[in-house]
Design a protein around this motif. Sequence first.
Motif, PDB file in Angstrom:
ATOM      1  N   PHE A   1     -39.504 -35.432  21.253  1.00 51.16           N
ATOM      2  CA  PHE A   1     -38.785 -35.671  20.006  1.00 51.16           C
ATOM      3  C   PHE A   1     -37.449 -34.928  20.009  1.00 51.16           C
ATOM      4  N   LYS A   2     -37.450 -33.689  20.489  1.00 46.80           N
ATOM      5  CA  LYS A   2     -36.192 -32.938  20.584  1.00 46.80           C
ATOM      6  C   LYS A   2     -35.203 -33.657  21.498  1.00 46.80           C
ATOM      7  N   ASP A   3     -35.681 -34.224  22.596  1.00 47.36           N
ATOM      8  CA  ASP A   3     -34.799 -34.958  23.502  1.00 47.36           C
ATOM      9  C   ASP A   3     -34.136 -36.134  22.785  1.00 47.36           C
ATOM     10  N   GLU A   4     -34.894 -36.854  21.944  1.00 43.76           N
ATOM     11  CA  GLU A   4     -34.331 -37.992  21.217  1.00 43.76           C
ATOM     12  C   GLU A   4     -33.296 -37.513  20.193  1.00 43.76           C
ATOM     13  N   VAL A   5     -33.621 -36.427  19.503  1.00 41.17           N
ATOM     14  CA  VAL A   5     -32.665 -35.869  18.534  1.00 41.17           C
ATOM     15  C   VAL A   5     -31.366 -35.488  19.231  1.00 41.17           C
ATOM     16  N   ASP A   6     -31.481 -34.790  20.351  1.00 38.92           N
ATOM     17  CA  ASP A   6     -30.280 -34.325  21.066  1.00 38.92           C
ATOM     18  C   ASP A   6     -29.450 -35.495  21.599  1.00 38.92           C
ATOM     19  N   SER A   7     -30.108 -36.506  22.124  1.00 34.06           N
ATOM     20  CA  SER A   7     -29.391 -37.652  22.691  1.00 34.06           C
ATOM     21  C   SER A   7     -28.612 -38.398  21.612  1.00 34.06           C
ATOM     22  N   LEU A   8     -29.265 -38.655  20.471  1.00 34.52           N
ATOM     23  CA  LEU A   8     -28.575 -39.358  19.399  1.00 34.52           C
ATOM     24  C   LEU A   8     -27.446 -38.505  18.832  1.00 34.52           C
ATOM     25  N   ALA A   9     -27.705 -37.219  18.658  1.00 31.34           N
ATOM     26  CA  ALA A   9     -26.680 -36.329  18.112  1.00 31.34           C
ATOM     27  C   ALA A   9     -25.453 -36.279  19.009  1.00 31.34           C
ATOM     28  N   ALA A  10     -25.655 -36.255  20.303  1.00 31.67           N
ATOM     29  CA  ALA A  10     -24.530 -36.192  21.252  1.00 31.67           C
ATOM     30  C   ALA A  10     -23.663 -37.446  21.137  1.00 31.67           C
ATOM     31  N   SER A  11     -24.284 -38.599  20.993  1.00 32.54           N
ATOM     32  CA  SER A  11     -23.527 -39.853  20.866  1.00 32.54           C
ATOM     33  C   SER A  11     -22.782 -39.919  19.533  1.00 32.54           C
ATOM     34  N   LEU A  12     -23.427 -39.469  18.455  1.00 37.05           N
ATOM     35  CA  LEU A  12     -22.760 -39.495  17.143  1.00 37.05           C
ATOM     36  C   LEU A  12     -21.587 -38.531  17.110  1.00 37.05           C
ATOM     37  N   LEU A  13     -21.713 -37.434  17.827  1.00 39.05           N
ATOM     38  CA  LEU A  13     -20.594 -36.491  17.920  1.00 39.05           C
ATOM     39  C   LEU A  13     -19.404 -37.155  18.589  1.00 39.05           C
ATOM     40  N   GLU A  14     -19.664 -37.954  19.607  1.00 40.57           N
ATOM     41  CA  GLU A  14     -18.592 -38.691  20.287  1.00 40.57           C
ATOM     42  C   GLU A  14     -17.937 -39.721  19.367  1.00 40.57           C
ATOM     43  N   LEU A  15     -18.697 -40.260  18.430  1.00 40.91           N
ATOM     44  CA  LEU A  15     -18.129 -41.244  17.498  1.00 40.91           C
ATOM     45  C   LEU A  15     -17.157 -40.619  16.501  1.00 40.91           C
ATOM     46  N   GLY A  16     -17.148 -39.300  16.452  1.00 41.50           N
ATOM     47  CA  GLY A  16     -16.190 -38.613  15.589  1.00 41.50           C
ATOM     48  C   GLY A  16     -16.749 -38.180  14.244  1.00 41.50           C
ATOM     49  N   LEU A  17     -18.053 -38.142  14.097  1.00 37.50           N
ATOM     50  CA  LEU A  17     -18.640 -37.670  12.836  1.00 37.50           C
ATOM     51  C   LEU A  17     -18.431 -36.168  12.701  1.00 37.50           C
ATOM     52  N   GLU A  18     -17.956 -35.769  11.544  1.00 40.26           N
ATOM     53  CA  GLU A  18     -17.591 -34.372  11.308  1.00 40.26           C
ATOM     54  C   GLU A  18     -18.556 -33.712  10.342  1.00 40.26           C
ATOM     55  N   LYS A  19     -18.473 -32.393  10.277  1.00 41.23           N
ATOM     56  CA  LYS A  19     -19.318 -31.640   9.346  1.00 41.23           C
ATOM     57  C   LYS A  19     -19.105 -32.146   7.913  1.00 41.23           C
ATOM     58  N   ASN A  20     -20.207 -32.208   7.188  1.00 43.93           N
ATOM     59  CA  ASN A  20     -20.224 -32.633   5.772  1.00 43.93           C
ATOM     60  C   ASN A  20     -20.036 -34.138   5.573  1.00 43.93           C
ATOM     61  N   ASP A  21     -19.869 -34.907   6.649  1.00 45.35           N
ATOM     62  CA  ASP A  21     -19.863 -36.371   6.498  1.00 45.35           C
ATOM     63  C   ASP A  21     -21.230 -36.819   5.996  1.00 45.35           C
ATOM     64  N   ARG A  22     -21.215 -37.757   5.065  1.00 48.59           N
ATOM     65  CA  ARG A  22     -22.470 -38.303   4.576  1.00 48.59           C
ATOM     66  C   ARG A  22     -22.909 -39.477   5.450  1.00 48.59           C
TER      67      ARG A  22
END
Length: 594
Positions: free
Chosen positions: A82-103
């Motif tokens: 489960f941690k691996d899935e969380v990390d993989s998705l988070a890494a891709s969303l970070l590349e999309l440019g999602l910033e802190k406090n974005d809803r």
Amino acid sequence: MLINAIKTFLVRPRSTRNIIRFNKRNTSSSTKLTSSYYHHSSSLPFIYKTLSQNFDETATEYANDECYVFKSEQKRYTFKSFKDEVDSLAASLLELGLEKNDRFAVWLPNTSENATMSFVASKLGLVKVSINPAYVGRELEYCINKVGCKAILLSSSVKSIDSLSIFRHLVPELDQQSSTNELSLKRLPTLKHIILTGKQQPPKSLPIHSYRNLLEHGAKISHNKLNERQASVNPDSPVAIFFTSGTTGHPKAATLTNFGMINMSQGLTEHLGPHFTRLCVPIPMFHIFCEVVGVLNVATSKCKMVFPAILPDPVATMRAIHEEKCTAMIGAPIIFRDILAHPDRKKYDLTSLAYCGLGASPMSIEFLRQVEMELPVKRAAQLYGMTENSAILTSSLWTGDENQTRRLASLGRCMPRLEIKVVDREGTTVPIGQQGEIWARGFPIMLGYYGDTQKTNEAITPSGWLRTGDEGRMDEDGYLFYIGRQKEMIIRGGVNIYPIEIENAIIEHPNVSEAQVFSIPDARHGEEICAWIKLKPDASKCEPEDIARFLLDKIAFFKIPKYIRIVDKFILTPTGKVQKFKMSESMVNELNKK
């Protein structure tokens, strides 16, 4: 501007908090209370980490143990997978440019992707916005625009609901967008990214990301930037927005923090952890009760969360308990009623259940006794709380087995490190046994209602007390007893009448299964009393006149409902809460036709 809107919540100072550790407490305290104020003191230290930071530590310790089972998806996760899935998705969303406090809107039922986003949001400093998957276009539009969501996660369909078609109808210009980089949508101006779950790829003509592709991509790239982002997220930052269920009107967006939710999870682990070895979770994830008591437990303890189906289903729930040997189950009373009334209940072995926690709506002591005897379960208990306080204020299991009547009849004592009191209309604490409004204070109280300073100030006092809007009383040992919603209180001819008293009297009738009492406007008395009643499946003939006669020696004459209807069902919210204001509207319309 959107970040500043979030920051406005952070200026409200936290109330002073004391610290405790849970051990089984003697309910017959040598010092009895004389005033209706109780502080559950303890030595349990606060966790000053985000949800994801603490989960990562738990996942390292219990890497190969199972943490989630999604029966309808036939998916089983260990802490590591489960941690691996969380990390993989988070890494891709970070590349999309999602910033802190974005809803980040999540418009999904009870799926693995929904649970994953709870931890992804915390890891990236985002705010997960949970939206009811049954909402249609106008409701979805309201939720996204109310808080300014930058991205949305959805499935193509949920049972018979064609989610993607509903969304495309809301933004018809989506077909003309040429790139998935950043969208420009007229009715959803803040929304820049759309992510679709499921095995099938999104239509090539649409600028939509595939959840599956994002996972695969995120697993291949470096996580150095992800680790840096997670380390920079403040535990006091907002992590979740839940919309109030709207039993009295338009939903408000309650904003909750990492600190509040991780420490509520920790408190529940200390209190209920031994029962939560294998927890069955049949309630919707868009409800705070499920998120805090169901999804987030894995952040603080070794436990297994079992989700029977994507939507509430009594057969799937019984099957999950039978197959997974679940030791506990949580849910609203309607879930338990559906199981108790199901003709196939005896086909499933439910004896592994040691504890059932019921919340989200009031219930009678008779019903809880029925749950214990007929399900069966060793202990049933009430959990009381609100979206605005991160789900749980009190638990009646604090009394243990020393006082069964108190365990079943009361809301219980407040959770560790919280304060609770009962006050009059001036905010003054009332003497023990006297009724008033329940107020609560402590770490899990929301930052506020997003974008609504007025409603926030109405709900939270300058000294940090949350006004619950519930009427109750406290006994000399700090146990709360529910009386009713202030807004549901009926004032008939200047006399205050509480529906729950009448409801409890009605369900004493041998043919009655459930009762809901509410008011409608009346020219003479101001308000008049109405009752909707559901009969037991095997009930003999029963008319409204029979109910009225039955009540003659149970309650005062002025409390006997003038209008009584026998109905097949009540009007409910998607989470199973009765919408009395809609029942009142229906009753008024019916009477006006006569």
